[in-house]
Design a protein around this motif. Structure first.
Motif, PDB file in Angstrom:
ATOM      1  N   VAL A 194     101.955  28.155  59.582  1.00 43.47           N
ATOM      2  CA  VAL A 194     101.111  28.014  58.389  1.00 43.47           C
ATOM      3  C   VAL A 194     100.345  29.319  58.163  1.00 43.47           C
ATOM      4  O   VAL A 194      99.614  29.772  59.047  1.00 43.47           O
ATOM      5  N   PRO A 195     100.491  29.971  57.018  1.00 43.85           N
ATOM      6  CA  PRO A 195      99.820  31.255  56.784  1.00 43.85           C
ATOM      7  C   PRO A 195      98.336  31.062  56.452  1.00 43.85           C
ATOM      8  O   PRO A 195      98.002  30.431  55.451  1.00 43.85           O
ATOM      9  N   LEU A 196      97.489  31.608  57.289  1.00 45.20           N
ATOM     10  CA  LEU A 196      96.049  31.487  57.061  1.00 45.20           C
ATOM     11  C   LEU A 196      95.499  32.653  56.253  1.00 45.20           C
ATOM     12  O   LEU A 196      94.378  32.579  55.736  1.00 45.20           O
TER      13      LEU A 196
ATOM     14  N   PRO B 282      92.622  31.269  51.781  1.00 34.10           N
ATOM     15  CA  PRO B 282      92.957  32.427  52.617  1.00 34.10           C
ATOM     16  C   PRO B 282      91.740  33.020  53.324  1.00 34.10           C
ATOM     17  O   PRO B 282      90.700  33.244  52.707  1.00 34.10           O
ATOM     18  N   ALA B 283      91.884  33.241  54.617  1.00 36.89           N
ATOM     19  CA  ALA B 283      90.750  33.675  55.435  1.00 36.89           C
ATOM     20  C   ALA B 283      90.408  35.147  55.244  1.00 36.89           C
ATOM     21  O   ALA B 283      89.310  35.569  55.602  1.00 36.89           O
TER      22      ALA B 283
ATOM     23  N   THR C 297      96.448  44.145  50.814  1.00 41.57           N
ATOM     24  CA  THR C 297      97.789  43.610  51.073  1.00 41.57           C
ATOM     25  C   THR C 297      98.631  43.475  49.818  1.00 41.57           C
ATOM     26  O   THR C 297      99.794  43.069  49.906  1.00 41.57           O
ATOM     27  N   PHE C 298      98.076  43.775  48.646  1.00 42.12           N
ATOM     28  CA  PHE C 298      98.776  43.451  47.406  1.00 42.12           C
ATOM     29  C   PHE C 298     100.158  44.114  47.333  1.00 42.12           C
ATOM     30  O   PHE C 298     101.146  43.467  47.010  1.00 42.12           O
ATOM     31  N   GLY C 299     100.224  45.404  47.630  1.00 41.90           N
ATOM     32  CA  GLY C 299     101.503  46.100  47.569  1.00 41.90           C
ATOM     33  C   GLY C 299     102.517  45.499  48.519  1.00 41.90           C
ATOM     34  O   GLY C 299     103.682  45.266  48.152  1.00 41.90           O
ATOM     35  N   ALA C 300     102.090  45.231  49.748  1.00 48.99           N
ATOM     36  CA  ALA C 300     102.992  44.649  50.740  1.00 48.99           C
ATOM     37  C   ALA C 300     103.431  43.243  50.328  1.00 48.99           C
ATOM     38  O   ALA C 300     104.587  42.853  50.524  1.00 48.99           O
TER      39      ALA C 300
ATOM     40  N   ASP D   1      99.508  36.939  57.007  1.00 48.37           N
ATOM     41  CA  ASP D   1     100.421  35.953  57.602  1.00 48.37           C
ATOM     42  C   ASP D   1     101.586  35.656  56.660  1.00 48.37           C
ATOM     43  O   ASP D   1     102.735  35.506  57.102  1.00 48.37           O
ATOM     44  N   LEU D   2     101.295  35.564  55.372  1.00 53.39           N
ATOM     45  CA  LEU D   2     102.349  35.264  54.409  1.00 53.39           C
ATOM     46  C   LEU D   2     103.367  36.405  54.361  1.00 53.39           C
ATOM     47  O   LEU D   2     104.584  36.166  54.321  1.00 53.39           O
ATOM     48  N   VAL D   3     102.890  37.638  54.375  1.00 61.47           N
ATOM     49  CA  VAL D   3     103.793  38.792  54.414  1.00 61.47           C
ATOM     50  C   VAL D   3     104.674  38.733  55.659  1.00 61.47           C
ATOM     51  O   VAL D   3     105.890  38.974  55.596  1.00 61.47           O
ATOM     52  N   ASP D   4     104.094  38.388  56.803  1.00 64.15           N
ATOM     53  CA  ASP D   4     104.859  38.314  58.052  1.00 64.15           C
ATOM     54  C   ASP D   4     105.939  37.238  57.983  1.00 64.15           C
ATOM     55  O   ASP D   4     107.047  37.426  58.526  1.00 64.15           O
ATOM     56  N   LEU D   5     105.636  36.102  57.323  1.00 62.07           N
ATOM     57  CA  LEU D   5     106.638  35.041  57.199  1.00 62.07           C
ATOM     58  C   LEU D   5     107.842  35.509  56.386  1.00 62.07           C
ATOM     59  O   LEU D   5     108.984  35.097  56.637  1.00 62.07           O
ATOM     60  N   LEU D   6     107.594  36.383  55.419  1.00 56.63           N
ATOM     61  CA  LEU D   6     108.658  36.827  54.524  1.00 56.63           C
ATOM     62  C   LEU D   6     109.365  38.082  55.010  1.00 56.63           C
ATOM     63  O   LEU D   6     110.345  38.525  54.417  1.00 56.63           O
ATOM     64  N   ARG D   7     108.874  38.666  56.106  1.00 54.18           N
ATOM     65  CA  ARG D   7     109.403  39.946  56.571  1.00 54.18           C
ATOM     66  C   ARG D   7     110.833  39.865  57.103  1.00 54.18           C
ATOM     67  O   ARG D   7     111.655  40.733  56.798  1.00 54.18           O
ATOM     68  N   PRO D   8     111.204  38.860  57.898  1.00 45.48           N
ATOM     69  CA  PRO D   8     112.568  38.842  58.455  1.00 45.48           C
ATOM     70  C   PRO D   8     113.631  38.769  57.374  1.00 45.48           C
ATOM     71  O   PRO D   8     113.460  38.110  56.345  1.00 45.48           O
ATOM     72  N   ALA D   9     114.748  39.431  57.607  1.00 49.45           N
ATOM     73  CA  ALA D   9     115.834  39.462  56.623  1.00 49.45           C
ATOM     74  C   ALA D   9     116.374  38.062  56.336  1.00 49.45           C
ATOM     75  O   ALA D   9     116.758  37.746  55.214  1.00 49.45           O
ATOM     76  N   GLN D  10     116.431  37.216  57.356  1.00 51.45           N
ATOM     77  CA  GLN D  10     116.925  35.851  57.189  1.00 51.45           C
ATOM     78  C   GLN D  10     115.787  34.832  57.255  1.00 51.45           C
ATOM     79  O   GLN D  10     115.929  33.760  57.829  1.00 51.45           O
ATOM     80  N   SER D  11     114.675  35.149  56.650  1.00 52.59           N
ATOM     81  CA  SER D  11     113.517  34.248  56.695  1.00 52.59           C
ATOM     82  C   SER D  11     113.839  32.909  56.040  1.00 52.59           C
ATOM     83  O   SER D  11     114.434  32.862  54.959  1.00 52.59           O
ATOM     84  N   PRO D  12     113.459  31.798  56.686  1.00 51.37           N
ATOM     85  CA  PRO D  12     113.681  30.482  56.069  1.00 51.37           C
ATOM     86  C   PRO D  12     112.820  30.277  54.824  1.00 51.37           C
ATOM     87  O   PRO D  12     113.004  29.301  54.097  1.00 51.37           O
ATOM     88  N   TYR D  13     111.897  31.208  54.578  1.00 51.73           N
ATOM     89  CA  TYR D  13     111.020  31.089  53.415  1.00 51.73           C
ATOM     90  C   TYR D  13     111.535  31.888  52.217  1.00 51.73           C
ATOM     91  O   TYR D  13     110.908  31.883  51.158  1.00 51.73           O
ATOM     92  N   SER D  14     112.681  32.546  52.379  1.00 56.16           N
ATOM     93  CA  SER D  14     113.277  33.277  51.259  1.00 56.16           C
ATOM     94  C   SER D  14     113.618  32.306  50.128  1.00 56.16           C
ATOM     95  O   SER D  14     114.276  31.279  50.356  1.00 56.16           O
TER      96      SER D  14
END
Length: 350
Positions: free
Chosen positions: A153-155, A256-257, A199-202, A159-172
């Motif tokens: 869960v992205p706090l 968001p924290a 974090t906006f650009g990322a 965290d949200l950027v990290d969830l989307l970082r992997p090439a095969q992310s289940p959140y794609s």
């Protein structure tokens, strides 16, 4: 003859534009044969604002309210057209597209009103005695509890950027947010984010790479999360999310924290004169009983309500109120808006 044809063409164009812009919903509150009636135009869903309207009318017998629910961009355009034509169009307007309201006030489209209730607001929530902040609603992330593991869960935005970082992310393809081209509120949140967030650009890069979805309104996005079409929604208005979560325990809500934007829907009284019944409704919504009525449907979040000088400890939390005033005019500048929309379209076209 040429001038006549040009004039006729312009008349047809503006008449077509006017006919295309219609309220999304109309509802009447109060007696069938009222002694007086006012028109309220708002972006707020009828069901969300109805409890406060009902409480107000209990002490105003003989008064009826024509409630018109509009999309934010259309509400701005019809207000601008009314102003240019020298007519009020409505007696009170309340919009989540607060940058639009500030623009209309700046263009001398609003009447002045001063009362004990308006004067009690903090400076961030009133400007020129012509625009006032009604609600206190955080911009949140919404997720599906049944499909997003607790440790994912992205706090924060990080965290949200990290969830989307992997090439095969289940959140794609499973993260949604407002389409800022059609939503004035979505544009406002994204524009303020671009000024506030390191974090906006990322985040935009992660949205582009992962196939995030830009789509319509709060209800559609939240329903998509509830059904599993999306796993996470970003920058969703907290009042609507909280209402939906009451009925669906699978919906989780995150403020968001790193920081949480807070919207105060902007109200104005279309000029040049004030309808006293409309001013009474405005004052009620700003009063203690009115705020309690708004809190019934989460339009007032006690954690972010300044109360006109209330709990100062909230100033220590990462809550960022979108102040009503001239800085919002930047978000209505045609060139800046066009560049921002072009960049946004490029991101979501990938």
């Amino acid at each position: 003859m040429i001038r006549l044809l040009v004039s006729l063409a312009l008349w047809v164009f503006f008449a077509a534009a006017a006919s295309a812009q219609q309220p999304e919903a109309i509802r009447h509150f109060g007696p069938d044969q009222p002694a007086r009636e006012i028109t309220l135009r708002t972006t707020t869903d009828v069901a969300i604002l109805a409890p406060a309207i009902g409480d107000f009318l209990t002490t105003h017998s003989g008064l009826a309210i024509r409630f018109e629910q509009w999309g934010s961009n259309d509400l701005y355009e019809v207000g601008e057209r009314d102003c240019l034509a020298g007519r009020a169009g409505a007696d009170l307007v309340i919009s989540s597209g607060v940058q639009h309201v500030v623009k209309l006030v700046n263009d001398n489209c609003a009447a002045t009103w001063v009362s004990a209730e308006t004067s009690a607001l903090s400076p961030e929530l009133r400007w020129r005695d012509q625009v006032w902040g009604i609600s206190r609603e955080p911009a949140v992330m919404v997720y599906n509890r049944a499909l997003v593991p607790p440790d994912e869960v992205p706090l924060t935005r990080f965290d949200l950027v990290d969830l989307l970082r992997p090439a095969q992310s289940p959140y794609s393809g499973k993260v949604a947010t407002y389409d800022i081209a059609s939503s004035g509120l979505g544009f406002l949140f994204a524009f303020v984010d671009s000024q506030e967030a390191s974090t906006f650009g990322a985040l935009m890069e992660a949205f582009a790479r992962s196939g995030a979805v830009a789509t319509c309104c709060s209800a559609e996005i939240i329903d998509g999360v509830a059904r599993g079409r999306y796993l996470i929604a970003y920058n969703i208005l907290g009042s609507y999310a909280a209402q939906a979560a009451r009925d669906n325990p699978d919906l989780g809500i995150i403020a968001p924290a790193d920081y949480t934007l807070v919207l105060s829907r902007a109200a104005y009284l279309p000029g040049p004169t004030v309808n006293p019944d409309a001013a009474a409704l405005l004052d009620f919504l700003l009063s203690a009983p009115g705020k309690r009525a708004l809190a019934k449907t989460n339009l007032i979040d006690p954690a972010v309500d300044d109360g006109g000088g209330g709990n100062r400890e909230e100033a220590l939390t990462p809550r960022r109120l979108i102040a009503l005033g001239p800085p919002l005019l930047v978000a209505t500048d045609d060139m800046k808006t066009a560049r921002f929309l072009e960049r946004w379209r490029e991101i979501f076209a990938r």
